[in-house]
Design an enzyme around this catalytic site. Structure first.
Site, PDB file in Angstrom:
ATOM      1  N   CYS A   2       5.407  14.255 -64.694  1.00 58.41           N
ATOM      2  CA  CYS A   2       6.621  13.854 -63.983  1.00 58.41           C
ATOM      3  C   CYS A   2       7.110  12.483 -64.425  1.00 58.41           C
ATOM      4  CB  CYS A   2       6.345  13.799 -62.490  1.00 58.41           C
ATOM      5  SG  CYS A   2       5.684  15.323 -61.842  1.00 58.41           S
ATOM      6  N   TRP A  74       6.925  18.150 -63.557  1.00 53.95           N
ATOM      7  CA  TRP A  74       5.980  19.020 -64.274  1.00 53.95           C
ATOM      8  C   TRP A  74       5.136  19.664 -63.180  1.00 53.95           C
ATOM      9  CZ3 TRP A  74       0.666  19.521 -65.278  1.00 53.95           C
ATOM     10  CH2 TRP A  74       0.334  20.260 -66.428  1.00 53.95           C
ATOM     11  N   ASN A  98       5.357  11.046 -58.617  1.00 52.28           N
ATOM     12  CA  ASN A  98       4.509  11.475 -59.739  1.00 52.28           C
ATOM     13  C   ASN A  98       3.066  11.288 -59.288  1.00 52.28           C
ATOM     14  OD1 ASN A  98       3.110  11.811 -62.125  1.00 52.28           O
ATOM     15  ND2 ASN A  98       3.842   9.930 -63.085  1.00 52.28           N
ATOM     16  N   GLU A 482      -8.714  18.569 -84.960  1.00 45.87           N
ATOM     17  CA  GLU A 482      -7.368  18.035 -84.743  1.00 45.87           C
ATOM     18  C   GLU A 482      -6.316  18.948 -85.383  1.00 45.87           C
ATOM     19  OE1 GLU A 482      -6.103  16.094 -82.814  1.00 45.87           O
ATOM     20  OE2 GLU A 482      -4.223  15.418 -83.665  1.00 45.87           O
ATOM     21  N   LYS A 486      -3.328  20.716 -83.282  1.00 45.15           N
ATOM     22  CA  LYS A 486      -1.900  20.560 -83.635  1.00 45.15           C
ATOM     23  C   LYS A 486      -1.240  21.925 -83.764  1.00 45.15           C
ATOM     24  CE  LYS A 486      -1.312  17.310 -82.819  1.00 45.15           C
ATOM     25  NZ  LYS A 486      -2.233  16.302 -82.404  1.00 45.15           N
ATOM     26  N   GLU A 489      -0.914  23.800 -80.314  1.00 47.96           N
ATOM     27  CA  GLU A 489      -0.050  23.260 -79.262  1.00 47.96           C
ATOM     28  C   GLU A 489       1.434  23.366 -79.588  1.00 47.96           C
ATOM     29  OE1 GLU A 489      -0.313  19.084 -78.097  1.00 47.96           O
ATOM     30  OE2 GLU A 489      -0.985  18.548 -80.092  1.00 47.96           O
ATOM     31  N   HIS A 505     -22.812  31.935 -87.908  1.00 47.70           N
ATOM     32  CA  HIS A 505     -23.454  32.093 -86.595  1.00 47.70           C
ATOM     33  C   HIS A 505     -22.500  32.729 -85.584  1.00 47.70           C
ATOM     34  CE1 HIS A 505     -26.930  29.927 -88.038  1.00 47.70           C
ATOM     35  NE2 HIS A 505     -26.108  29.015 -88.540  1.00 47.70           N
ATOM     36  N   LYS A 604       3.424  14.958 -72.151  1.00 46.92           N
ATOM     37  CA  LYS A 604       2.999  13.900 -73.060  1.00 46.92           C
ATOM     38  C   LYS A 604       1.921  13.025 -72.411  1.00 46.92           C
ATOM     39  CE  LYS A 604       3.058  11.331 -76.735  1.00 46.92           C
ATOM     40  NZ  LYS A 604       2.310  11.867 -77.873  1.00 46.92           N
TER      41      LYS A 604
HETATM   42  O1  M6R Z   1      -2.338   9.406 -74.063  1.00 47.89           O
HETATM   43  P1  M6R Z   1      -3.688   9.981 -74.458  1.00 47.89           P
HETATM   44  O2  M6R Z   1      -4.058   9.669 -75.859  1.00 47.89           O
HETATM   45  O3  M6R Z   1      -4.770   9.575 -73.492  1.00 47.89           O
HETATM   46  O4  M6R Z   1      -3.508  11.544 -74.336  1.00 47.89           O
HETATM   47  C1  M6R Z   1      -4.606  12.400 -74.516  1.00 47.89           C
HETATM   48  C2  M6R Z   1      -4.166  13.832 -74.719  1.00 47.89           C
HETATM   49  O5  M6R Z   1      -3.450  14.282 -73.603  1.00 47.89           O
HETATM   50  C3  M6R Z   1      -3.281  13.986 -75.963  1.00 47.89           C
HETATM   51  O6  M6R Z   1      -3.913  13.518 -77.116  1.00 47.89           O
HETATM   52  C4  M6R Z   1      -2.928  15.468 -76.170  1.00 47.89           C
HETATM   53  O7  M6R Z   1      -4.074  16.201 -76.496  1.00 47.89           O
HETATM   54  C5  M6R Z   1      -1.849  15.632 -77.248  1.00 47.89           C
HETATM   55  N1  M6R Z   1      -0.850  16.562 -76.810  1.00 47.89           N
HETATM   56  C6  M6R Z   1      -2.389  16.141 -78.533  1.00 47.89           C
HETATM   57  O8  M6R Z   1      -1.398  16.262 -79.508  1.00 47.89           O
END
Ligand code: M6R
Length: 609
Positions: A2, A74, A98, A482, A486, A489, A505, A604
Site C-alpha cells: 500500500c 495491495w 498501510n 536469482e 527474475k 516473477e 538426485h 515492491k
Molecule cells: O527491499 P528488499 O530488498 O528488502 O526486498 C526483498 C524482496 O522483497 C525483493 O528482493 C523481491 O524478492 C524482489 N521482487 C525480487 O526481484
C-alpha cells in the site's frame, strides 16, 4: 505494498495526490482511492485497477479540495474491490492505512457492539471507527487519533482527514513507513519520498510510535507518549527526474542498464583510497570487526540471494563461518545466538517487514553487532542498525530487483575484504588486486549489457515454455537462484534453480525437450564438474543455454547454446554473470506481454509479513 499520499494546501490537492499515487505505483497495488475535504464534507472516489482509472473517476466527478488523502491498496484483508479500497470513512472522518492490524477482529466486535456498521472486510475500517469513537469524547482529531493508535496491535502508517477540519491532517506510524513533506504554506505525507518529489525534497521521517499533525503553516510531531518531539528535517538527494523512465521502455530495463553507474557510485566512497577502510561501514566498524567470529546474513528475495553469495565469499576469503538465512524463517525460529556474531541485514528498501523483524529478533537475542546494507538512507533498517552501508543504486522502481542486487554484491564483497583484513587474511598485494578488480567491475557489467540483442533472441525461445531450470555451482548457485526468481516473477514461467550437482538426485526427472536449462559456467575450479552435469541434461534431450566467460571451453554440440559474457572476472564473476540472466528474464517477459514493472500479485516494498 500500500502507498499513502496526503496534502494540505491552498490549491486543489487532487493533482498532487494523483501524481503521488502514480509515483507509488511501483510498490504494487490492486485498487486506489482518495478523499478530499470540500465545503464541510468529504468527497471520495475509489476504483479497482490502475491509478489512471481513479484519475478518470475523479475528473468525472469533478472532485476538488484543498486537503486530502489518497491510497493505493495491495489487498491483505478482503479482495481487491471498490468497497475494500481506501480511504475508509466513519461519519465525517476518513482514513488511509498501510500495514496490518493484528487485533482487528476483537476491535471490530467491540465497535459493532457500540453500533458501528462495517461496509468492508478490511482491518483498516476498524481504525476509522475507532478514531471516530474517541472523537466523541475528545472532540480533537489529534487526541482521538493518539487514543485510537494506542489500542492498535500490529503495523500501521495512517493518514486521517476530518470534514470539519479543512487545512488539517493527522498521521501516525508504527512498523510501516511514513514521512512528512514540508512545502511553503503547504505540507504533505507519503509512504516514501518519491511520491513528493514534484512538490518538495524537504522531509521528516517519522519515528516508531509518532503521531503528527499537519496544517498549512506548521507540522507538529508527538512521540508515542504524546510529548512534542523534535525530528530532523532532511533534504532528499533524489530528484523527480531520477524516477522518470527516459528513453527506456520499462523501469526494469532502465535499471538493468544503470548498473555500471550504480556499482561505480556504490564503490566511489570505498575505492577513493588505496586500501579498504572499515570506517566505510561506520565509525565503530573496526572495533566490531575485530571481535567478529561469525557472520549471520538475513534478508528476503533477491537480497537473500546476495546474502547467499556473500556467505561463500566470507568463508572463502575472510575465513569466517557465515550463514545466510531467509528473514521470515529466522524471525520465528529458535536459534542459538553466539555473542561474537556480526548480523548483516540486506534490503533494497530497508522497510521489508520480515527483514526488520529478523533484525529485531537478533537484537532481542543479545546480538548487538548489526550491519544494515541498504539502498534507502533514512529507512527503518538503516536507523535500527549499529553499522551501515548505503548502496548508491538510486531509486529502484521496477518490482524485479536488479541494480539493487549488483550494488549489494559490491558492498558485500567490500565487507568480505574488510573482515579478511581485520583477521590478517589479506596482504597488501591481494588487497591491491581486489581493489583493481572492483574498479574494473562497472566496465565488465557494461560489456555484459552489450549482449542484450543476442539474449533477446534466446528469450524468444522461452516464450512458449512453462518451466525452466537454472543451474550453477558454488558461488554461482545463488546467481542461478536469482536468475530463476527474475524469470518467474516477471514472465510467470515456472523456474527453479539447483546446484548442478543435485540434478541427478531428483530434478533430472523433469528434463525433456520442453524444459530449457540455463547454466552459469565460468572458468572456475568447478567447470569440469559442471560440464558433466550439462552432459546429463543433453543426454535426456534437454536444451541448454549456457552463459560462460571467455576462458571457459565447452565443446559445441546439438541443443547446446553458448554465450560468452565476460573475460574471467575472478571472485567477482557472480556480479557479472547475473546481468545476462536479468536481461533474459526481461525479454522473456516482453515476448509474453506481461506487465514487466508491476508483475501480478507482487509489491515492491513488502511492508507486511
Ligand atoms: O527491499 P528488499 O530488498 O528488502 O526486498 C526483498 C524482496 O522483497 C525483493 O528482493 C523481491 O524478492 C524482489 N521482487 C525480487 O526481484
Amino acid at each position: 505494498m500500500c502507498g499513502i499520499v496526503g496534502a494540505v494546501a491552498q490549491r486543489n490537492v487532487v493533482p498532487i495526490l494523483l501524481e503521488g499515487l502514480r509515483r507509488l505505483e511501483y510498490r504494487g497495488y490492486d485498487s486506489a482511492g482518495l478523499v478530499v475535504v470540500h465545503e464541510g464534507g468529504l468527497e471520495r472516489v475509489r476504483s479497482v485497477g490502475r491509478v489512471q482509472g481513479l484519475a478518470e473517476a475523479a475528473a468525472g466527478h469533478g472532485v476538488h479540495g484543498h486537503t486530502g488523502i489518497a491510497h493505493t491498496r495491495w489487498a491483505t484483508h478482503g479482495a481487491p474491490t471498490e468497497a475494500n479500497a481506501h480511504p475508509h470513512i466513519s461519519g465525517e472522518l476518513a482514513v488511509v492505512h498501510n500495514g496490518i492490524i493484528e487485533n482487528h477482529e476483537a476491535l471490530r466486535h467491540r465497535l459493532m457492539d457500540l453500533g458501528y456498521r462495517f461496509t468492508s472486510e478490511t482491518d483498516t475500517e476498524v481504525i476509522a471507527h475507532l478514531i471516530h469513537f474517541h472523537l466523541r469524547s475528545e472532540a480533537d482529531l489529534l487526541r482521538a487519533t493518539q487514543k485510537a493508535v494506542a489500542e492498535l496491535a500490529g503495523a500501521y502508517a495512517i493518514g486521517v482527514a476530518l470534514a470539519s477540519a479543512p487545512n488539517r491532517l493527522v498521521c501516525a506510524r508504527q512498523g510501516s513507513p511514513l514521512l512528512v513533506g514540508l512545502g511553503i504554506e503547504e505540507n504533505f505525507i507519503a509512504s516514501d519520498v518519491s511520491a513528493l518529489l514534484p512538490v518538495t525534497q524537504r522531509v521528516i521521517y517519522l519515528e516508531e510510535g509518532d503521531v503528527a499533525e499537519l496544517g498549512l503553516l506548521a507540522v507538529r510531531v508527538y512521540d508515542r507518549e504524546g510529548r512534542p518531539a523534535a525530528r530532523e528535517v532532511h533534504l532528499s538527494e533524489l530528484s523527480a527526474e531520477m524516477a522518470e523512465l527516459g528513453a527506456y521502455r520499462h523501469f526494469m530495463q532502465k535499471e538493468i542498464h544503470e548498473q555500471p553507474r550504480a556499482v561505480a557510485d556504490t564503490l566511489a566512497g570505498v575505492l577513493g583510497a588505496q586500501s579498504i577502510a572499515p570506517e566505510v561501514f561506520g565509525f565503530e566498524a573496526a572495533e566490531v570487526f575485530a571481535r567478529t567470529e561469525q557472520v549471520l546474513l538475513l534478508a528476503c528475495g533477491t537480497s537473500y540471494h546476495a546474502a547467499c553469495t556473500a556467505a561463500h565469499w566470507l568463508e572463502a576469503h575472510a575465513g569466517l563461518p557465515a550463514r545466510a538465512e531467509v528473514a521470515s524463517e529466522y524471525r520465528y525460529r529458535a536459534s542459538v545466538p553466539r555473542p561474537d556474531t556480526l548480523v548483516v541485514t540486506i534490503s533494497q528498501s530497508g522497510e521489508t517487514a520480515d527483514t526488520l523483524a529478523a533484525l529485531k529478533q537478533a537484537q532481542a537475542l543479545g546480538l548487538a553487532d548489526t550491519l544494515g546494507i541498504c539502498n534507502v538512507a533514512e529507512s527503518a533498517l538503516i536507523r535500527a542498525s549499529r553499522l551501515r552501508f548505503l548502496t548508491r543504486a538510486g531509486p529502484e522502481i521496477g518490482v524485479a530487483s536488479t541494480k539493487a542486487f549488483t550494488t549489494q554484491l559490491a558492498a558485500l564483497f567490500v565487507l568480505t575484504l574488510a573482515l579478511a583484513k581485520a583477521r590478517g587474511r589479506l596482504n597488501p598485494e591481494e588487497e591491491a588486486r581486489h581493489i583493481q578488480a572492483l574498479r574494473a567491475l562497472p566496465q565488465q557489467i557494461a560489456d555484459a549489457l552489450k549482449l542484450e540483442p543476442a539474449i533477446a533472441a534466446w528469450a524468444e525461445r522461452f516464450a512458449d515454455k512453462h518451466h525452466a531450470l537454472f543451474l550453477g555451482r558454488g558461488v554461482h548457485y545463488p546467481i542461478a537462484l536469482e536468475g530463476a526468481l527474475k524469470l518467474k516473477e516477471i514472465s510467470y514461467i515456472h523456474a527453479e534453480a539447483y546446484p548442478a550437482g543435485e540434478l541427478k538426485h531428483g530434478p533430472l526427472a523433469l528434463v525433456d525437450k520442453d524444459m530449457p536449462v540455463v547454466a552459469i559456467a565460468p572458468n572456475d575450479a568447478l567447470l569440469e564438474k559442471l560440464k558433466s552435469n550439462l552432459e546429463e541434461v543433453r543426454a535426456r534431450g534437454g536444451e541448454l543455454y549456457v552463459f560462460m566467460d571467455h576462458e571457459a571451453h565447452i565443446a559445441e554440440q546439438d541443443n547446446l547454446h553458448m554465450m560468452r559474457v565476460t573475460p574471467h572476472a575472478g571472485v567477482l564473476s557472480p556480479v557479472v554473470h547475473v546481468v545476462p540472466l536479468q536481461i533474459l528474464a526481461y525479454h522473456a517477459a516482453l515476448v509474453r506481454g506481461t506487465d514487466v514493472d508491476k508483475p501480478r500479485n507482487l509489491a515492491k516494498s513488502v511492508t507486511v509479513e
